[in-house]
Enzyme design. Structure first.
Site, mmCIF file in Angstrom:
data_model
loop_
_atom_site.group_PDB
_atom_site.id
_atom_site.type_symbol
_atom_site.label_atom_id
_atom_site.label_comp_id
_atom_site.label_asym_id
_atom_site.label_seq_id
_atom_site.Cartn_x
_atom_site.Cartn_y
_atom_site.Cartn_z
ATOM 1 N N THR A 81 0.820 -1.226 0.000
ATOM 2 C CA THR A 81 0.000 0.000 0.000
ATOM 3 C C THR A 81 0.847 1.266 0.000
ATOM 4 O OG1 THR A 81 -1.781 -1.137 1.142
ATOM 5 C CG2 THR A 81 -1.740 1.240 1.382
ATOM 6 N N SER A 105 1.746 -7.405 -0.849
ATOM 7 C CA SER A 105 2.450 -8.354 0.027
ATOM 8 C C SER A 105 1.838 -9.756 0.095
ATOM 9 C CB SER A 105 2.660 -7.760 1.410
ATOM 10 O OG SER A 105 1.508 -7.842 2.191
ATOM 11 N N THR A 142 1.481 -4.458 4.441
ATOM 12 C CA THR A 142 1.316 -4.855 5.838
ATOM 13 C C THR A 142 0.663 -6.230 5.995
ATOM 14 O OG1 THR A 142 -0.798 -3.696 5.898
ATOM 15 C CG2 THR A 142 1.140 -2.475 6.650
ATOM 16 N N ASP A 143 0.041 -6.733 4.917
ATOM 17 C CA ASP A 143 -0.699 -7.998 5.057
ATOM 18 C C ASP A 143 0.181 -9.161 5.523
ATOM 19 O OD1 ASP A 143 -3.016 -6.736 4.333
ATOM 20 O OD2 ASP A 143 -3.238 -7.700 2.384
HETATM 21 N N1 GLU Z 1 -3.107 -3.199 3.605
HETATM 22 C C1 GLU Z 1 -2.093 -3.837 2.829
HETATM 23 C C2 GLU Z 1 -0.849 -2.965 2.864
HETATM 24 O O1 GLU Z 1 -0.728 -2.342 3.850
HETATM 25 C C3 GLU Z 1 -2.599 -4.227 1.495
HETATM 26 C C4 GLU Z 1 -1.713 -4.811 0.505
HETATM 27 C C5 GLU Z 1 -0.377 -5.382 0.875
HETATM 28 O O2 GLU Z 1 -0.220 -5.930 1.956
HETATM 29 O O3 GLU Z 1 0.505 -5.290 0.029
HETATM 30 O O4 GLU Z 1 0.016 -2.824 2.064
#
Ligand code: GLU
Length: 335
Positions: free
Chosen positions: A14, A58, A90-91
């Site tokens: 993200t 991710s 963050t995933d």
């Molecule tokens: N909420 C996630 C992020 O913080 C979505 C996608 C990911 O993990 O790449 O990036």
């Protein structure tokens, strides 16, 4: 004045996502250089070397990506970097950070960060997170702490952190252990010495090894465990009830499988340790230990899976697996 040299590697997530069309949604697009250029004040605290390593959401990161990122971070340290920052989604951050922590042998800080809001969203948190992560990686008080996760000015140890809210900026938490510190006015402040770290030298992993994570839930009979074993997985971590419990039927299944492949029991509660000597019912921790299962102690299921993978992928003998999980049952600093 010479600033600390910090290498920033971007993997996607993200933090680097933009959207041209709301119907299509946000996609990872920005380079590492674009990310660091958008951070006010960054050039006043560190000399930055930025590299775009990947541009992935991710959930699509895998073990090879993590090992490649590790090799890049090591090459940066060999080239003189005082600290490393990796940005990613963050995933899966709680998992990649822990896998890196198991393998990071350098005293230099390795800090992982990301964002919950895209750069074009009101209140985007990416720039602040990069600034705090770099401040953390550049400070000598962060040395020797292994891999940390810095989000929302909060510093977490990779071994305890988890994403605990799907959309909130304040999503990361370290249950029971609490955060290791905070970044206040640009300076990391640690609340305690680093907790005891699991240190093992791992050989090059065999990437074909697979470890499954299976969560037990009401009415499970063991069918799922048998299916996983038949699918050729080399080990299984069970995200089990409470202090490490499964149904009687699953317990019988574990007993049958345990001589063939290591089975590690962790708690699905999201907090706390597995027990060792409290309950004696069929499927309890005492019963499952007798049937040949290992227990992950304070290590959460997803992290236990990564440790078991690393052990099996480096052909660790079963005695080493047992010893490795023993470590996570006493994580206090009393040796
Ligand atoms: N909420 C996630 C992020 O913080 C979505 C996608 C990911 O993990 O790449 O990036």
């Amino acid at each position: 004045m010479k600033y600390p040299s910090i290498a920033v590697g971007a993997l996607g997530g993200t933090i680097c996502m933009t959207a041209d069309d709301a119907q299509v949604g946000a996609l990872p697009r920005l380079s590492a250089q674009q990310l660091v250029s958008a951070v006010p004040g960054l050039v006043d605290i560190a000399e930055i070397h930025a590299a775009t390593l990947l541009q992935l959401p991710s959930p699509s990161l895998n073990f090879a990506h993590v090992l490649d990122s590790l090799a890049w971070a090591e090459s940066m340290v060999s080239a003189g970097a005082n600290g490393i920052v990796l940005t990613q989604g963050t995933d899966t951050l709680e998992e990649t950070a822990f896998l890196l922590d198991l393998l990071w042998t350098h005293p230099q800080p390795l800090v992982v960060t990301g964002a919950m809001r895209t750069p074009l969203t009101a209140g985007a948190d990416g720039p602040a997170n990069i600034l705090a992560a770099v401040a953390c990686a550049a400070d000598s008080s962060s040395c020797g702490r292994g891999v940390c996760v810095v989000m929302n000015n909060t510093i977490h140890e990779a071994r305890w952190v988890r994403k605990a809210n799907s959309m909130s900026v304040e999503t990361f938490e370290s249950a029971v252990m609490g955060p290791a510190g905070m970044v206040l006015e640009g300076t990391p402040q640690y609340f305690r010495p680093p907790s005891k770290r699991y240190r093992e030298h791992f050989a090059k992993p065999d990437m074909s090894v697979r470890v499954a994570l299976v969560e037990t839930c009401l009415g499970e009979t063991g069918e799922m465990l048998n299916a996983v074993a038949q699918a050729g997985y080399h080990g299984i971590v069970i995200s089990a009830y409470g202090a490490g419990h499964v149904s009687h039927d699953e317990a019988k299944c574990i007993e049958a499988l345990a001589p063939r492949l290591p089975i590690v029991i962790a708690t699905r509660t999201g907090s706390g340790s597995t027990a060792a000597r409290t309950y004696g019912f069929p499927g309890s921790e005492i019963d499952l230990a007798r049937r040949g299962a290992y227990f992950s102690g304070w290590l959460a299921p997803r992290k236990a899976r990564l440790l078991l993978w690393l052990l099996l992928a480096t052909a660790a003998p079963l005695s080493a697996c047992a010893a490795a999980f023993e470590f996570w049952k006493r994580v206090d600093s009393i040796e």
